[in-house]
Design a protein around this motif. Structure first.
Motif, PDB file in Angstrom:
ATOM      1  N   LEU A  32       0.824  -1.211   0.000  1.00 51.20           N
ATOM      2  CA  LEU A  32       0.000   0.000   0.000  1.00 51.20           C
ATOM      3  C   LEU A  32       0.855   1.256   0.000  1.00 51.20           C
ATOM      4  O   LEU A  32       0.555   2.230  -0.689  1.00 51.20           O
ATOM      5  CB  LEU A  32      -0.955  -0.002   1.196  1.00 51.20           C
ATOM      6  CG  LEU A  32      -2.064  -1.060   1.144  1.00 51.20           C
ATOM      7  CD1 LEU A  32      -2.873  -1.028   2.434  1.00 51.20           C
ATOM      8  CD2 LEU A  32      -2.954  -0.850  -0.056  1.00 51.20           C
ATOM      9  N   VAL A  33       1.935   1.243   0.764  1.00 49.79           N
ATOM     10  CA  VAL A  33       2.844   2.391   0.798  1.00 49.79           C
ATOM     11  C   VAL A  33       3.515   2.562  -0.565  1.00 49.79           C
ATOM     12  O   VAL A  33       3.645   3.680  -1.077  1.00 49.79           O
ATOM     13  CB  VAL A  33       3.892   2.233   1.923  1.00 49.79           C
ATOM     14  CG1 VAL A  33       5.000   3.264   1.811  1.00 49.79           C
ATOM     15  CG2 VAL A  33       3.220   2.311   3.281  1.00 49.79           C
ATOM     16  N   ALA A  34       3.921   1.476  -1.188  1.00 52.32           N
ATOM     17  CA  ALA A  34       4.545   1.544  -2.505  1.00 52.32           C
ATOM     18  C   ALA A  34       3.556   2.080  -3.540  1.00 52.32           C
ATOM     19  O   ALA A  34       3.903   2.935  -4.364  1.00 52.32           O
ATOM     20  CB  ALA A  34       5.056   0.164  -2.912  1.00 52.32           C
ATOM     21  N   LEU A  35       2.315   1.611  -3.506  1.00 52.17           N
ATOM     22  CA  LEU A  35       1.288   2.081  -4.427  1.00 52.17           C
ATOM     23  C   LEU A  35       0.992   3.563  -4.214  1.00 52.17           C
ATOM     24  O   LEU A  35       0.853   4.324  -5.176  1.00 52.17           O
ATOM     25  CB  LEU A  35       0.015   1.252  -4.249  1.00 52.17           C
ATOM     26  CG  LEU A  35      -1.105   1.528  -5.224  1.00 52.17           C
ATOM     27  CD1 LEU A  35      -0.666   1.189  -6.643  1.00 52.17           C
ATOM     28  CD2 LEU A  35      -2.343   0.740  -4.842  1.00 52.17           C
ATOM     29  N   LEU A  36       0.914   3.983  -2.969  1.00 53.32           N
ATOM     30  CA  LEU A  36       0.678   5.393  -2.656  1.00 53.32           C
ATOM     31  C   LEU A  36       1.829   6.268  -3.167  1.00 53.32           C
ATOM     32  O   LEU A  36       1.606   7.348  -3.718  1.00 53.32           O
ATOM     33  CB  LEU A  36       0.489   5.582  -1.151  1.00 53.32           C
ATOM     34  CG  LEU A  36       0.205   6.991  -0.678  1.00 53.32           C
ATOM     35  CD1 LEU A  36      -1.135   7.477  -1.224  1.00 53.32           C
ATOM     36  CD2 LEU A  36       0.210   7.052   0.831  1.00 53.32           C
ATOM     37  N   THR A  37       3.051   5.805  -3.011  1.00 52.04           N
ATOM     38  CA  THR A  37       4.221   6.552  -3.487  1.00 52.04           C
ATOM     39  C   THR A  37       4.188   6.717  -5.004  1.00 52.04           C
ATOM     40  O   THR A  37       4.417   7.811  -5.528  1.00 52.04           O
ATOM     41  CB  THR A  37       5.517   5.834  -3.067  1.00 52.04           C
ATOM     42  OG1 THR A  37       5.534   5.699  -1.652  1.00 52.04           O
ATOM     43  CG2 THR A  37       6.742   6.600  -3.526  1.00 52.04           C
ATOM     44  N   VAL A  38       3.863   5.660  -5.718  1.00 47.46           N
ATOM     45  CA  VAL A  38       3.784   5.734  -7.178  1.00 47.46           C
ATOM     46  C   VAL A  38       2.671   6.697  -7.590  1.00 47.46           C
ATOM     47  O   VAL A  38       2.840   7.506  -8.508  1.00 47.46           O
ATOM     48  CB  VAL A  38       3.570   4.325  -7.781  1.00 47.46           C
ATOM     49  CG1 VAL A  38       3.208   4.409  -9.259  1.00 47.46           C
ATOM     50  CG2 VAL A  38       4.810   3.482  -7.589  1.00 47.46           C
ATOM     51  N   ALA A  39       1.520   6.644  -6.906  1.00 49.05           N
ATOM     52  CA  ALA A  39       0.402   7.531  -7.232  1.00 49.05           C
ATOM     53  C   ALA A  39       0.780   8.992  -7.009  1.00 49.05           C
ATOM     54  O   ALA A  39       0.448   9.859  -7.827  1.00 49.05           O
ATOM     55  CB  ALA A  39      -0.822   7.163  -6.399  1.00 49.05           C
ATOM     56  N   VAL A  40       1.481   9.298  -5.938  1.00 53.85           N
ATOM     57  CA  VAL A  40       1.895  10.676  -5.647  1.00 53.85           C
ATOM     58  C   VAL A  40       2.883  11.171  -6.705  1.00 53.85           C
ATOM     59  O   VAL A  40       2.776  12.300  -7.190  1.00 53.85           O
ATOM     60  CB  VAL A  40       2.502  10.779  -4.230  1.00 53.85           C
ATOM     61  CG1 VAL A  40       3.220  12.098  -4.021  1.00 53.85           C
ATOM     62  CG2 VAL A  40       1.416  10.602  -3.176  1.00 53.85           C
ATOM     63  N   GLY A  45       3.974  14.572 -11.419  1.00 52.05           N
ATOM     64  CA  GLY A  45       4.467  14.682 -12.785  1.00 52.05           C
ATOM     65  C   GLY A  45       3.416  15.229 -13.735  1.00 52.05           C
ATOM     66  O   GLY A  45       3.696  16.099 -14.554  1.00 52.05           O
ATOM     67  N   LEU A  46       2.193  14.724 -13.627  1.00 52.45           N
ATOM     68  CA  LEU A  46       1.120  15.210 -14.496  1.00 52.45           C
ATOM     69  C   LEU A  46       0.796  16.670 -14.227  1.00 52.45           C
ATOM     70  O   LEU A  46       0.563  17.442 -15.160  1.00 52.45           O
ATOM     71  CB  LEU A  46      -0.131  14.349 -14.313  1.00 52.45           C
ATOM     72  CG  LEU A  46      -0.040  12.940 -14.880  1.00 52.45           C
ATOM     73  CD1 LEU A  46      -1.279  12.129 -14.516  1.00 52.45           C
ATOM     74  CD2 LEU A  46       0.138  12.976 -16.376  1.00 52.45           C
ATOM     75  N   LEU A  47       0.781  17.067 -12.964  1.00 56.17           N
ATOM     76  CA  LEU A  47       0.523  18.476 -12.642  1.00 56.17           C
ATOM     77  C   LEU A  47       1.639  19.369 -13.169  1.00 56.17           C
ATOM     78  O   LEU A  47       1.387  20.474 -13.652  1.00 56.17           O
ATOM     79  CB  LEU A  47       0.357  18.656 -11.134  1.00 56.17           C
ATOM     80  CG  LEU A  47      -0.945  18.122 -10.543  1.00 56.17           C
ATOM     81  CD1 LEU A  47      -0.930  18.241  -9.027  1.00 56.17           C
ATOM     82  CD2 LEU A  47      -2.139  18.829 -11.128  1.00 56.17           C
ATOM     83  N   GLY A  48       2.877  18.905 -13.087  1.00 52.67           N
ATOM     84  CA  GLY A  48       3.996  19.681 -13.608  1.00 52.67           C
ATOM     85  C   GLY A  48       3.917  19.865 -15.110  1.00 52.67           C
ATOM     86  O   GLY A  48       4.126  20.961 -15.628  1.00 52.67           O
ATOM     87  N   VAL A  49       3.578  18.802 -15.820  1.00 50.59           N
ATOM     88  CA  VAL A  49       3.438  18.895 -17.277  1.00 50.59           C
ATOM     89  C   VAL A  49       2.286  19.812 -17.642  1.00 50.59           C
ATOM     90  O   VAL A  49       2.391  20.642 -18.549  1.00 50.59           O
ATOM     91  CB  VAL A  49       3.245  17.482 -17.885  1.00 50.59           C
ATOM     92  CG1 VAL A  49       2.803  17.559 -19.326  1.00 50.59           C
ATOM     93  CG2 VAL A  49       4.517  16.684 -17.759  1.00 50.59           C
ATOM     94  N   LYS A  50       1.178  19.694 -16.920  1.00 50.38           N
ATOM     95  CA  LYS A  50       0.012  20.541 -17.194  1.00 50.38           C
ATOM     96  C   LYS A  50       0.341  22.019 -16.938  1.00 50.38           C
ATOM     97  O   LYS A  50      -0.058  22.891 -17.694  1.00 50.38           O
ATOM     98  CB  LYS A  50      -1.161  20.109 -16.323  1.00 50.38           C
ATOM     99  CG  LYS A  50      -2.450  20.778 -16.665  1.00 50.38           C
ATOM    100  CD  LYS A  50      -3.599  20.204 -15.862  1.00 50.38           C
ATOM    101  CE  LYS A  50      -4.894  20.865 -16.265  1.00 50.38           C
ATOM    102  NZ  LYS A  50      -6.025  20.312 -15.517  1.00 50.38           N
ATOM    103  N   LEU A  51       1.096  22.290 -15.879  1.00 51.44           N
ATOM    104  CA  LEU A  51       1.487  23.662 -15.569  1.00 51.44           C
ATOM    105  C   LEU A  51       2.380  24.232 -16.660  1.00 51.44           C
ATOM    106  O   LEU A  51       2.186  25.362 -17.101  1.00 51.44           O
ATOM    107  CB  LEU A  51       2.201  23.716 -14.217  1.00 51.44           C
ATOM    108  CG  LEU A  51       2.705  25.072 -13.762  1.00 51.44           C
ATOM    109  CD1 LEU A  51       1.518  25.994 -13.488  1.00 51.44           C
ATOM    110  CD2 LEU A  51       3.561  24.940 -12.523  1.00 51.44           C
ATOM    111  N   LEU A  52       3.339  23.452 -17.110  1.00 51.97           N
ATOM    112  CA  LEU A  52       4.224  23.919 -18.178  1.00 51.97           C
ATOM    113  C   LEU A  52       3.459  24.139 -19.474  1.00 51.97           C
ATOM    114  O   LEU A  52       3.728  25.086 -20.210  1.00 51.97           O
ATOM    115  CB  LEU A  52       5.357  22.918 -18.402  1.00 51.97           C
ATOM    116  CG  LEU A  52       6.414  22.842 -17.312  1.00 51.97           C
ATOM    117  CD1 LEU A  52       7.375  21.696 -17.595  1.00 51.97           C
ATOM    118  CD2 LEU A  52       7.167  24.151 -17.202  1.00 51.97           C
ATOM    119  N   ALA A  53       2.511  23.277 -19.769  1.00 50.76           N
ATOM    120  CA  ALA A  53       1.730  23.408 -21.003  1.00 50.76           C
ATOM    121  C   ALA A  53       0.810  24.617 -20.952  1.00 50.76           C
ATOM    122  O   ALA A  53       0.593  25.283 -21.960  1.00 50.76           O
ATOM    123  CB  ALA A  53       0.923  22.144 -21.246  1.00 50.76           C
TER     124      ALA A  53
END
Length: 120
Positions: A32-40, A45-53
């Protein structure tokens, strides 16, 4: 016949499953901790790409929207996209439009810039 004394140490003996009682609750918590880390990380990453775009989709900044047509012509002239004669004619047209209350269209300016580029 199987000798139980020989097989008992392989089964964990008195300690249970061989790891002093097993993993316990960590067997469920670690994935669960590993899955949560990947989700975060994916979300960041998606928010960063969206901000740059969103900063510059077509290459224009928010400051470009506040420019007057004459300022855009000055920048085109300074960049060498317009000759001096083309620049002067375009500025005269823009000043006439301002006096008559008309508005300059961006398409006309783009056509003028295209004509200047083709003339070279």
């Amino acid at each position: 016949m199987i000798v139980l004394d020989a097989v008992a140490p392989l089964m964990g003996g008195m300690a249970g499953s061989g790891m002093a009682g097993g993993m316990g609750g960590w067997m469920f918590v670690f994935p669960l901790v590993a899955l949560l880390t990947v989700a975060v990380l994916l979300t960041a990453g998606l928010l960063g790409v969206k901000l740059l775009a969103s900063e510059s989709d077509d290459g224009t900044d928010a400051s470009d929207l506040d420019e007057t047509p004459v300022e855009r012509l000055q920048q085109s002239y300074a960049a060498g996209e317009l000759t001096e004669a083309e620049f002067e004619r375009a500025v005269e047209r823009e000043l006439e439009r301002e006096e008559t209350g008309g508005t300059a269209t961006r398409a006309t300016e783009t056509e003028q810039t295209g004509e200047a580029a083709r003339a070279r």
